[in-house]
Design an enzyme around this catalytic site. Structure first.
Site, mmCIF file in Angstrom:
data_model
loop_
_atom_site.group_PDB
_atom_site.id
_atom_site.type_symbol
_atom_site.label_atom_id
_atom_site.label_comp_id
_atom_site.label_asym_id
_atom_site.label_seq_id
_atom_site.Cartn_x
_atom_site.Cartn_y
_atom_site.Cartn_z
ATOM 1 N N SER A 1 0.858 -1.186 0.000
ATOM 2 C CA SER A 1 0.000 0.000 0.000
ATOM 3 C C SER A 1 0.889 1.230 0.000
ATOM 4 O O SER A 1 2.000 1.206 0.567
ATOM 5 C CB SER A 1 -0.874 0.013 1.253
ATOM 6 O OG SER A 1 -1.514 1.272 1.381
ATOM 7 N N TYR B 1 -0.783 -0.892 10.844
ATOM 8 C CA TYR B 1 -0.999 -1.244 9.434
ATOM 9 C C TYR B 1 0.040 -0.612 8.500
ATOM 10 O O TYR B 1 0.700 -1.317 7.728
ATOM 11 C CB TYR B 1 -2.411 -0.826 9.018
ATOM 12 C CG TYR B 1 -2.748 -1.154 7.577
ATOM 13 C CD1 TYR B 1 -2.896 -2.478 7.158
ATOM 14 C CD2 TYR B 1 -2.918 -0.141 6.636
ATOM 15 C CE1 TYR B 1 -3.205 -2.773 5.835
ATOM 16 C CE2 TYR B 1 -3.232 -0.432 5.317
ATOM 17 C CZ TYR B 1 -3.371 -1.750 4.917
ATOM 18 O OH TYR B 1 -3.673 -2.046 3.614
HETATM 19 P P1 NAP Z 1 -10.529 -7.471 2.443
HETATM 20 O O1 NAP Z 1 -11.721 -7.306 1.563
HETATM 21 O O2 NAP Z 1 -10.679 -7.323 3.914
HETATM 22 O O3 NAP Z 1 -9.868 -8.879 2.089
HETATM 23 C C1 NAP Z 1 -8.756 -9.347 2.816
HETATM 24 C C2 NAP Z 1 -8.575 -10.798 2.468
HETATM 25 O O4 NAP Z 1 -7.457 -11.305 3.219
HETATM 26 C C3 NAP Z 1 -9.780 -11.665 2.841
HETATM 27 O O5 NAP Z 1 -9.942 -12.674 1.885
HETATM 28 C C4 NAP Z 1 -9.334 -12.261 4.171
HETATM 29 O O6 NAP Z 1 -9.994 -13.482 4.483
HETATM 30 C C5 NAP Z 1 -7.883 -12.485 3.870
HETATM 31 N N1 NAP Z 1 -7.091 -12.776 5.059
HETATM 32 C C6 NAP Z 1 -6.891 -11.993 6.140
HETATM 33 N N2 NAP Z 1 -6.122 -12.637 7.037
HETATM 34 C C7 NAP Z 1 -5.848 -13.851 6.496
HETATM 35 C C8 NAP Z 1 -5.108 -14.963 6.931
HETATM 36 N N3 NAP Z 1 -4.501 -14.990 8.133
HETATM 37 N N4 NAP Z 1 -4.992 -16.036 6.120
HETATM 38 C C9 NAP Z 1 -5.602 -16.037 4.917
HETATM 39 N N5 NAP Z 1 -6.349 -15.021 4.452
HETATM 40 C C10 NAP Z 1 -6.451 -13.944 5.237
HETATM 41 O O7 NAP Z 1 -9.380 -6.436 2.055
HETATM 42 P P2 NAP Z 1 -8.842 -5.879 0.644
HETATM 43 O O8 NAP Z 1 -9.057 -4.426 0.666
HETATM 44 O O9 NAP Z 1 -9.332 -6.683 -0.477
HETATM 45 O O10 NAP Z 1 -7.287 -6.113 0.864
HETATM 46 C C11 NAP Z 1 -6.490 -6.966 0.051
HETATM 47 C C12 NAP Z 1 -5.039 -6.505 0.167
HETATM 48 O O11 NAP Z 1 -4.930 -5.189 -0.398
HETATM 49 C C13 NAP Z 1 -4.535 -6.389 1.610
HETATM 50 O O12 NAP Z 1 -3.212 -6.832 1.674
HETATM 51 C C14 NAP Z 1 -4.606 -4.896 1.887
HETATM 52 O O13 NAP Z 1 -3.715 -4.489 2.885
HETATM 53 C C15 NAP Z 1 -4.249 -4.333 0.522
HETATM 54 N N6 NAP Z 1 -4.683 -2.950 0.311
HETATM 55 C C16 NAP Z 1 -5.997 -2.613 0.308
HETATM 56 C C17 NAP Z 1 -6.366 -1.304 0.096
HETATM 57 C C18 NAP Z 1 -7.800 -0.881 0.043
HETATM 58 O O14 NAP Z 1 -8.062 0.344 -0.117
HETATM 59 N N7 NAP Z 1 -8.778 -1.779 0.164
HETATM 60 C C19 NAP Z 1 -5.392 -0.315 -0.121
HETATM 61 C C20 NAP Z 1 -4.056 -0.684 -0.098
HETATM 62 C C21 NAP Z 1 -3.711 -2.013 0.099
HETATM 63 P P3 NAP Z 1 -11.283 -13.560 5.477
HETATM 64 O O15 NAP Z 1 -12.504 -13.328 4.617
HETATM 65 O O16 NAP Z 1 -11.193 -14.934 6.031
HETATM 66 O O17 NAP Z 1 -11.105 -12.482 6.522
#
Ligand code: NAP
Length: 241
Positions: free
Chosen positions: A142, A164
């Site tokens: 990020s 984070y």
């Molecule tokens: P999200 O919708 O909350 O999805 C996160 C995913 O990670 C879910 O499938 C979750 O599974 C899984 N997860 C969490 N802990 C885990 C574990 N211990 N083992 C296996 N799976 C696990 O979030 P997202 O926004 O799509 O985020 C995806 C990535 O993008 C992350 O690395 C996040 O930091 C990064 N990111 C997101 C944003 C944003 O604006 N959304 C911005 C910058 C970076 P469960 O359903 O079981 O919880």
């Protein structure tokens, strides 16, 4: 006929990870849907299959040594190799951890998943990646992990936090170290920033769609052999470290 490309996306049951899996599936690849919860995993697999993607479920909690080892075994038995690993799974650990009052458990949770989880999964999958002709690793980071943006007054570096954001800085640093160690191999490893996307992670406050966020990971997953390694990219190009 060319061999089908085999990919694994962690945290692929929802959000950006789901869209990365959908995008790689649309390329005709065989995509492992890494997810820790059986119900959520199978629901995602069913939905992606219904859309025509060749996907398979991979039980995977990135914080669990045994489950990660079992995931590598599953892919090894199924395909004998892995071409692309997308380390997407991530948690905030709880936003708003002001450094002066931080809950260390929240910080630990962010680091355990966002950093140690990536190292654990990457190292378990490396023997399979080494069997690929063009291995690629994408670490979902990020821009909040950018020390340059964090230390530039007025930049868009997200809220203050001890958990984070620094966990993504740590992940970026680890990405560089992998690239250094693997420099003389054919493995390309890069960090990606998806932009601020509406997902469960941020209570759907993001202004981009998860599909838009997936695009940079798909680009880095499909880099040509002379593509970059040890870099940090978003849709606009290079993100400062
Ligand atoms: P999200 O919708 O909350 O999805 C996160 C995913 O990670 C879910 O499938 C979750 O599974 C899984 N997860 C969490 N802990 C885990 C574990 N211990 N083992 C296996 N799976 C696990 O979030 P997202 O926004 O799509 O985020 C995806 C990535 O993008 C992350 O690395 C996040 O930091 C990064 N990111 C997101 C944003 C944003 O604006 N959304 C911005 C910058 C970076 P469960 O359903 O079981 O919880």
């Amino acid at each position: 006929m060319d061999e089908q490309t085999i990919a694994l996306v962690t945290g692929a049951n929802k959000g950006i990870g789901y869209e990365i899996a959908a995008g790689l599936g649309a390329l005709g690849w065989s995509v492992g849907i890494g997810a820790r919860d059986a119900g959520r995993r199978e629901a995602a697999v069913a939905k992606l299959r219904a859309a025509g993607a060749d996907v398979f479920g991979v039980p995977l909690d990135v914080t669990d040594d045994r489950r990660v080892a079992a995931a590598a075994e599953l892919i090894g038995e199924r395909a004998g190799r892995l071409d692309v690993l997308v380390n997407n799974a991530g948690v905030t650990g709880g936003m708003g951890q002001m450094p002066t009052t931080a809950d260390l458990d929240a910080v630990r949770t962010a680091v355990e998943t966002n950093v140690l989880g990536v190292i654990r999964v990457t190292n378990a999958m490396l023997p399979l990646l080494r069997h690929s002709a063009s291995p690629r690793i994408v670490n979902m980071s990020s821009s909040v992990g950018s020390l340059t943006l964090q230390s530039t007054p007025g930049s868009e570096a997200g809220p203050i936090g001890a958990g984070y954001a620094p966990s993504k800085t740590f992940l970026n640093a680890v990405t560089i170290q992998y690239a250094r160690e693997l420099r003389d191999t054919n493995i390309l490893i890069n960090a990606a920033c998806p932009g601020y996307c509406a997902t469960d992670l941020n209570g759907h406050r993001g202004y981009r769609t998860p599909q838009q966020g997936a695009a940079i990971a798909i680009k880095l997953a499909t880099l040509p052999d002379d593509g970059p390694t040890g870099g940090f990219f978003d849709d606009a190009g290079v993100v400062p470290w």
